[in-house]
Design a protein around this motif. Structure first.
Motif, short mmCIF file in Angstrom:
data_model
loop_
_atom_site.label_atom_id
_atom_site.label_comp_id
_atom_site.label_asym_id
_atom_site.label_seq_id
_atom_site.Cartn_x
_atom_site.Cartn_y
_atom_site.Cartn_z
N ARG A 1 0.84 -1.20 0.00
CA ARG A 1 0.00 0.00 0.00
C ARG A 1 0.87 1.25 0.00
O ARG A 1 1.97 1.25 0.56
N HIS B 1 2.34 4.58 1.27
CA HIS B 1 2.61 4.97 2.66
C HIS B 1 3.75 5.98 2.67
O HIS B 1 4.37 6.25 1.63
N LYS C 1 -6.10 9.47 3.69
CA LYS C 1 -6.41 8.11 3.25
C LYS C 1 -5.22 7.16 3.40
O LYS C 1 -5.33 5.98 3.05
N LEU C 2 -4.10 7.66 3.89
CA LEU C 2 -2.96 6.78 4.17
C LEU C 2 -3.21 6.03 5.48
O LEU C 2 -3.93 6.50 6.35
N HIS D 1 -7.66 4.42 4.79
CA HIS D 1 -8.19 3.84 3.55
C HIS D 1 -9.47 3.05 3.79
O HIS D 1 -10.20 2.72 2.85
N GLN D 2 -9.76 2.70 5.08
CA GLN D 2 -10.99 2.00 5.46
C GLN D 2 -11.22 0.73 4.65
O GLN D 2 -12.35 0.41 4.27
N SER E 1 -8.83 -0.19 -1.65
CA SER E 1 -7.54 -0.17 -2.32
C SER E 1 -7.05 1.26 -2.47
O SER E 1 -7.83 2.22 -2.33
N ASP E 2 -5.76 1.43 -2.76
CA ASP E 2 -5.21 2.77 -2.97
C ASP E 2 -5.97 3.51 -4.07
O ASP E 2 -6.21 4.72 -3.98
N GLU E 3 -6.34 2.78 -5.09
CA GLU E 3 -7.01 3.39 -6.24
C GLU E 3 -8.46 3.75 -5.92
O GLU E 3 -9.04 4.63 -6.56
N GLU E 4 -9.06 3.09 -4.91
CA GLU E 4 -10.47 3.31 -4.59
C GLU E 4 -10.70 4.15 -3.35
O GLU E 4 -11.81 4.65 -3.12
N SER E 5 -9.66 4.33 -2.53
CA SER E 5 -9.84 4.95 -1.22
C SER E 5 -10.05 6.45 -1.26
O SER E 5 -10.51 7.05 -0.29
N LEU F 1 -7.33 8.34 -1.98
CA LEU F 1 -5.96 8.83 -1.80
C LEU F 1 -5.53 9.67 -3.00
O LEU F 1 -4.90 10.71 -2.85
#
Length: 222
Positions: A123, A125, A154-155, A159-160, A163-167, A169
């Protein structure tokens, strides 16, 4: 004269990348507007061959060692005793340690050399370090982001579970940058003076089935 390629974001944050075909680019990391400096280089055929042989002979290689500035080659030879024939690799690591210690006036540094079959930090970070040297001798290189358009809330747990692409971020248009094999990068972290909340956002790359990655990192030691 060395030419630097500089890429700026639009948020007035220190996400400028300095790149050059020479390690003199590393001095650019001291500029507050830079949080990554990349020495773009190609590995020699001999070094690539040694790396391939080393991975084949030691698929689970994982080395953690303290390298002292006044005994670099001796300490590296001892740390890499499982790789007796990897003389080019040892010489290259010694060169990186020497530059890292000189640049930051360090008496010693922490070296990690690992063969990876999966993403170590999958992820995005930031690192709670002043600065870290990262280089990949084989396999996919580390990925990183500019600050522009990032939502740093969102880091981590923010992010709950997404994914990184969906959060949230980053946006759909955010470019994911990647280091190439052989590149040597300095990544400015959260504990660099006056850099809290601005550390380089990065992650390990996803690896293809059967792909092996040889990664080296250098860190400050108190």
């Amino acid at each position: 004269m060395t030419a630097y390629a500089l890429e700026h974001d639009t948020d007035n944050l220190p996400t400028t990348v300095a790149t050059a075909l020479s390690p003199v680019v590393f001095s650019q990391i001291y500029k507050p507007e830079h949080n990554i400096a990349i020495w773009q280089r190609s590995l020699s055929e001999q070094l690539q061959a040694e790396v391939a042989e080393s991975i084949a002979a030691n698929p689970d290689l994982s080395i953690n060692a303290v390298i002292n500035e006044d005994s670099i080659r001796t300490d590296i030879d001892k740390a890499l005793e499982k790789l007796p024939s990897a003389q080019e690799l040892k010489a290259d690591l010694a060169k990186l340690v020497d530059m890292f210690c000189y640049l930051f006036e360090l008496k010693r540094t922490g070296l990690r050399l690992r063969v990876l079959e999966r993403a170590m930090c999958p992820r995005f970070h930031v690192d709670r370090v002043p600065c870290r040297l990262v280089s990949t001798y084989c396999g996919s290189g580390s990925q990183w982001l500019q600050n522009a358009g990032l939502d740093r809330t969102k880091l981590g747990a923010g992010h709950q579970g997404l994914s990184d692409e969906e959060s949230g971020l980053m946006t759909a248009n955010t470019k994911i940058h990647s280091l190439n094999v052989g590149d040597v990068a300095l990544l400015k972290g959260e504990t660099w003076q006056n850099n809290e909340g601005k550390g380089l956002v990065h992650r390990s790359p996803a690896l293809a089935a059967g792909e092996k990655r040889l990664l080296v990192t250098l860190d400050f030691i108190a």
